[in-house]
Design an enzyme around this catalytic site. Structure first.
Site, PDB file in Angstrom:
ATOM      1  N   TYR A 143       7.560  -6.806  -2.258  1.00 32.23           N
ATOM      2  CA  TYR A 143       7.285  -8.110  -2.810  1.00 32.23           C
ATOM      3  C   TYR A 143       7.342  -8.143  -4.236  1.00 32.23           C
ATOM      4  O   TYR A 143       7.751  -9.007  -5.230  1.00 32.23           O
ATOM      5  CB  TYR A 143       6.213  -8.721  -2.283  1.00 32.23           C
ATOM      6  CG  TYR A 143       6.223  -9.722  -1.108  1.00 32.23           C
ATOM      7  CD1 TYR A 143       6.394  -9.116   0.289  1.00 32.23           C
ATOM      8  CD2 TYR A 143       5.771 -10.852  -1.131  1.00 32.23           C
ATOM      9  CE1 TYR A 143       6.807  -9.790   1.272  1.00 32.23           C
ATOM     10  CE2 TYR A 143       5.660 -11.641   0.123  1.00 32.23           C
ATOM     11  CZ  TYR A 143       6.279 -11.273   1.474  1.00 32.23           C
ATOM     12  OH  TYR A 143       6.337 -11.979   2.665  1.00 32.23           O
ATOM     13  N   LYS A 198       5.849   2.231   8.799  1.00 28.67           N
ATOM     14  CA  LYS A 198       6.879   2.534   9.602  1.00 28.67           C
ATOM     15  C   LYS A 198       7.207   4.085   8.991  1.00 28.67           C
ATOM     16  O   LYS A 198       8.255   4.510   8.191  1.00 28.67           O
ATOM     17  CB  LYS A 198       8.120   1.517   8.937  1.00 28.67           C
ATOM     18  CG  LYS A 198       9.275   1.565   9.809  1.00 28.67           C
ATOM     19  CD  LYS A 198       9.326   1.342  10.972  1.00 28.67           C
ATOM     20  CE  LYS A 198      10.847   1.833  11.833  1.00 28.67           C
ATOM     21  NZ  LYS A 198      10.810   1.500  13.275  1.00 28.67           N
ATOM     22  N   ASP A 231       7.178  -1.672  14.514  1.00 26.70           N
ATOM     23  CA  ASP A 231       8.093  -2.302  15.514  1.00 26.70           C
ATOM     24  C   ASP A 231       7.259  -2.562  16.947  1.00 26.70           C
ATOM     25  O   ASP A 231       7.011  -3.313  17.720  1.00 26.70           O
ATOM     26  CB  ASP A 231       9.151  -1.541  15.711  1.00 26.70           C
ATOM     27  CG  ASP A 231       9.300  -0.307  15.750  1.00 26.70           C
ATOM     28  OD1 ASP A 231       8.269   0.317  15.548  1.00 26.70           O
ATOM     29  OD2 ASP A 231      10.343   0.358  16.273  1.00 26.70           O
ATOM     30  N   ASP A 255       2.928 -10.035   6.244  1.00 29.31           N
ATOM     31  CA  ASP A 255       3.375 -11.292   6.213  1.00 29.31           C
ATOM     32  C   ASP A 255       4.033 -11.475   7.777  1.00 29.31           C
ATOM     33  O   ASP A 255       3.747 -12.644   8.263  1.00 29.31           O
ATOM     34  CB  ASP A 255       4.506 -11.179   5.281  1.00 29.31           C
ATOM     35  CG  ASP A 255       5.103 -12.682   5.215  1.00 29.31           C
ATOM     36  OD1 ASP A 255       4.457 -13.826   5.382  1.00 29.31           O
ATOM     37  OD2 ASP A 255       6.512 -12.615   5.180  1.00 29.31           O
ATOM     38  N   ASP A 259       2.155 -13.928  11.264  1.00 31.08           N
ATOM     39  CA  ASP A 259       2.775 -15.058  11.842  1.00 31.08           C
ATOM     40  C   ASP A 259       2.657 -14.975  13.296  1.00 31.08           C
ATOM     41  O   ASP A 259       2.296 -15.923  14.168  1.00 31.08           O
ATOM     42  CB  ASP A 259       4.242 -15.548  11.098  1.00 31.08           C
ATOM     43  CG  ASP A 259       4.493 -16.379  10.152  1.00 31.08           C
ATOM     44  OD1 ASP A 259       3.300 -16.362   9.495  1.00 31.08           O
ATOM     45  OD2 ASP A 259       5.571 -17.002   9.838  1.00 31.08           O
TER      46      ASP A 259
HETATM   47  C1  IPM Z   1       2.631 -16.096   3.288  1.00 32.36           C
HETATM   48  C2  IPM Z   1       3.958 -16.793   2.903  1.00 32.36           C
HETATM   49  C3  IPM Z   1       4.406 -16.273   1.767  1.00 32.36           C
HETATM   50  C4  IPM Z   1       4.609 -14.817   1.787  1.00 32.36           C
HETATM   51  C5  IPM Z   1       5.615 -16.850   1.084  1.00 32.36           C
HETATM   52  C6  IPM Z   1       5.595 -18.487   1.088  1.00 32.36           C
HETATM   53  C7  IPM Z   1       6.051 -16.323  -0.053  1.00 32.36           C
HETATM   54  O1  IPM Z   1       4.723 -16.659   3.923  1.00 32.36           O
HETATM   55  O2  IPM Z   1       1.619 -16.217   2.598  1.00 32.36           O
HETATM   56  O3  IPM Z   1       2.617 -15.543   4.532  1.00 32.36           O
HETATM   57  O4  IPM Z   1       5.632 -14.236   2.316  1.00 32.36           O
HETATM   58  O5  IPM Z   1       3.691 -14.093   1.245  1.00 32.36           O
HETATM   59 MG    MG Z   2       4.242 -15.565   5.716  1.00 29.19          MG
END
Ligand code: IPM
Ligand code: MG
Length: 370
Positions: A143, A198, A231, A255, A259
């Site tokens: 990032y 990884k 993975d 990240d 999710d």
């Molecule tokens: C998160 C989001 C952010 C990230 C985006 C919006 C840049 O997905 O906080 O998880 O990738 O960190």
């Molecule tokens: Mg995210």
């Protein structure tokens, strides 16, 4: 206690869930005798529309003078094609993380008992609930590696024409400090830590693994440490999440895995996060995005935003009792069957399906009852 909070609601569903977050904080302030002063500021696409930049100077000034930043969500299709440095993500959210050195991102993935039926896994795989803490490194890796886009026509080699490069860079101190945060959290829990990398492919991951091993052996020999490739970790999370307690991982893997973890718990609308600096300054935001498709319809689940407020109370202000009160109120609301659409099931009676503000008010109401 008196605290000044920078309130950055942002875009999409940000403003409507933030309203509920503040409603709950107001209730806490009243019941526990605190004063929270809110300083609202624009961030993201709405700030770009008004000031030509997603992170205007006056927003930065408000954050600089605040005790913590309470953040909603930013972004949307309207701003996707701006130059990178003016997009809500790369022009506001990432710079905020960098400016305040918010390297430690805590993302608890918890299944609230009553929501087991909303979870995406068969209930026998989640027996006894789920309580994972993902510790994501937030200011390094791909990032923030200097990235370049070059338009060069190469004569030889496999790269032809325009190409893009992102650097995944990690230094030893960056890995050590996030490992420390994960170890401290782990010591308060089951002392079981999984580091995800990884290392079979990436140099940055090889270094990551070596530094984590050295750090834990030297400083926290009591911790049971294991390693997993990212993975495999995704597969393990999706099939047997209960094997995890604390996870520590680099920025992009964290990240993606957070999710995934949120989907396992039932809804992305349930997961809060805390992003902390070395001095304890923090930004608190739900892990989900601005969901432009449902913005303004009163459908968004405000619980991740409300729980993020709870994390702010606990981590920035040391108000653990107040933070617990929020969690307990949410638990009671869910136990009594109230749901927003995303966590409702076919069996949820229509009158128990609440709007965004209905859910915020319900949590506030239960807070005053307990
Ligand atoms: C998160 C989001 C952010 C990230 C985006 C919006 C840049 O997905 O906080 O998880 O990738 O960190
Ligand atoms: Mg995210």
């Amino acid at each position: 206690m008196k605290k000044c909070i920078a309130v950055l609601a942002g875009d999409g569903i940000g403003p409507e869930i933030m309203k509920e977050g503040l409603k709950v904080l107001d209730t806490i302030a009243k019941s526990f005798g605190h004063t929270f002063e809110y300083k609202e500021a624009l961030v993201g696409g709405c700030a770009y529309d008004k000031h030509g930049h997603p992170l205007p100077d006056e927003t930065k000034a408000i954050c600089n003078n605040a005790d913590a930043i309470y953040f909603g969500a930013v972004g949307g299709p309207k701003w996707e094609n701006l130059p990178a440095e003016l997009t809500p993500e790369r022009g506001a959210l990432l710079p905020l993380r960098a400016i305040y050195g918010l390297f430690a991102n805590l993302r608890p993935a918890v299944i609230f008992g009553p929501l087991a039926d909303a979870a995406s896994l068969k209930s026998e795989r989640l027996k006894g609930g789920l309580d994972i803490l993902i510790v994501r490194e937030l200011t390094g890796g791909v990032y923030f590696g200097k990235n370049k886009v070059k338009s060069i026509a190469l004569n030889e080699g496999s790269v032809q024409g325009e190409y893009a490069v992102d650097y995944m860079i990690y230094s030893v101190p960056e890995i050590q400090r996030i490992t420390k945060v994960a170890c401290e959290a782990s010591m308060k829990r089951s002392k079981k830590l999984t580091s995800i990398d990884k290392a079979n492919v990436l140099e940055s991951s090889k270094l990551w693994r070596k530094v984590v091993v050295d750090y834990v052996q030297k400083n926290y020999p009591q911790i049971q440490l294991n390693h997993m490739y990212v993975d495999n970790a995704a597969m393990q999370l999706a099939t047997n999440p209960k094997q995890f307690d604390v996870i520590v991982t680099e920025n992009m893997f964290g990240d993606i895995l957070s999710d995934l973890a949120s989907a396992i718990t039932g809804s992305i609308g349930m997961l809060p996060s805390a992003s902390l600096s070395e001095t304890g300054f923090g930004l608190f935001e739900p892990i989900h995005g601005s969901a432009p498709d449902i913005a303004g319809q009163g459908k968004a689940n405000p619980l991740a935003q409300i729980l993020s407020g709870g994390m702010m109370l606990k981590y920035s202000f040391g108000l653990g009792k107040e933070s617990n009160a929020i969690e307990q109120a949410i638990m009671a609301v869910l136990e009594d069957g109230y749901r927003t659409g995303d966590i409702a099931s076919a069996a949820t009676p229509k009158d128990k399906i609440l709007s965004t503000s209905g859910m915020g008010s319900k949590v506030a109401e239960y807070l005053t009852k307990t």
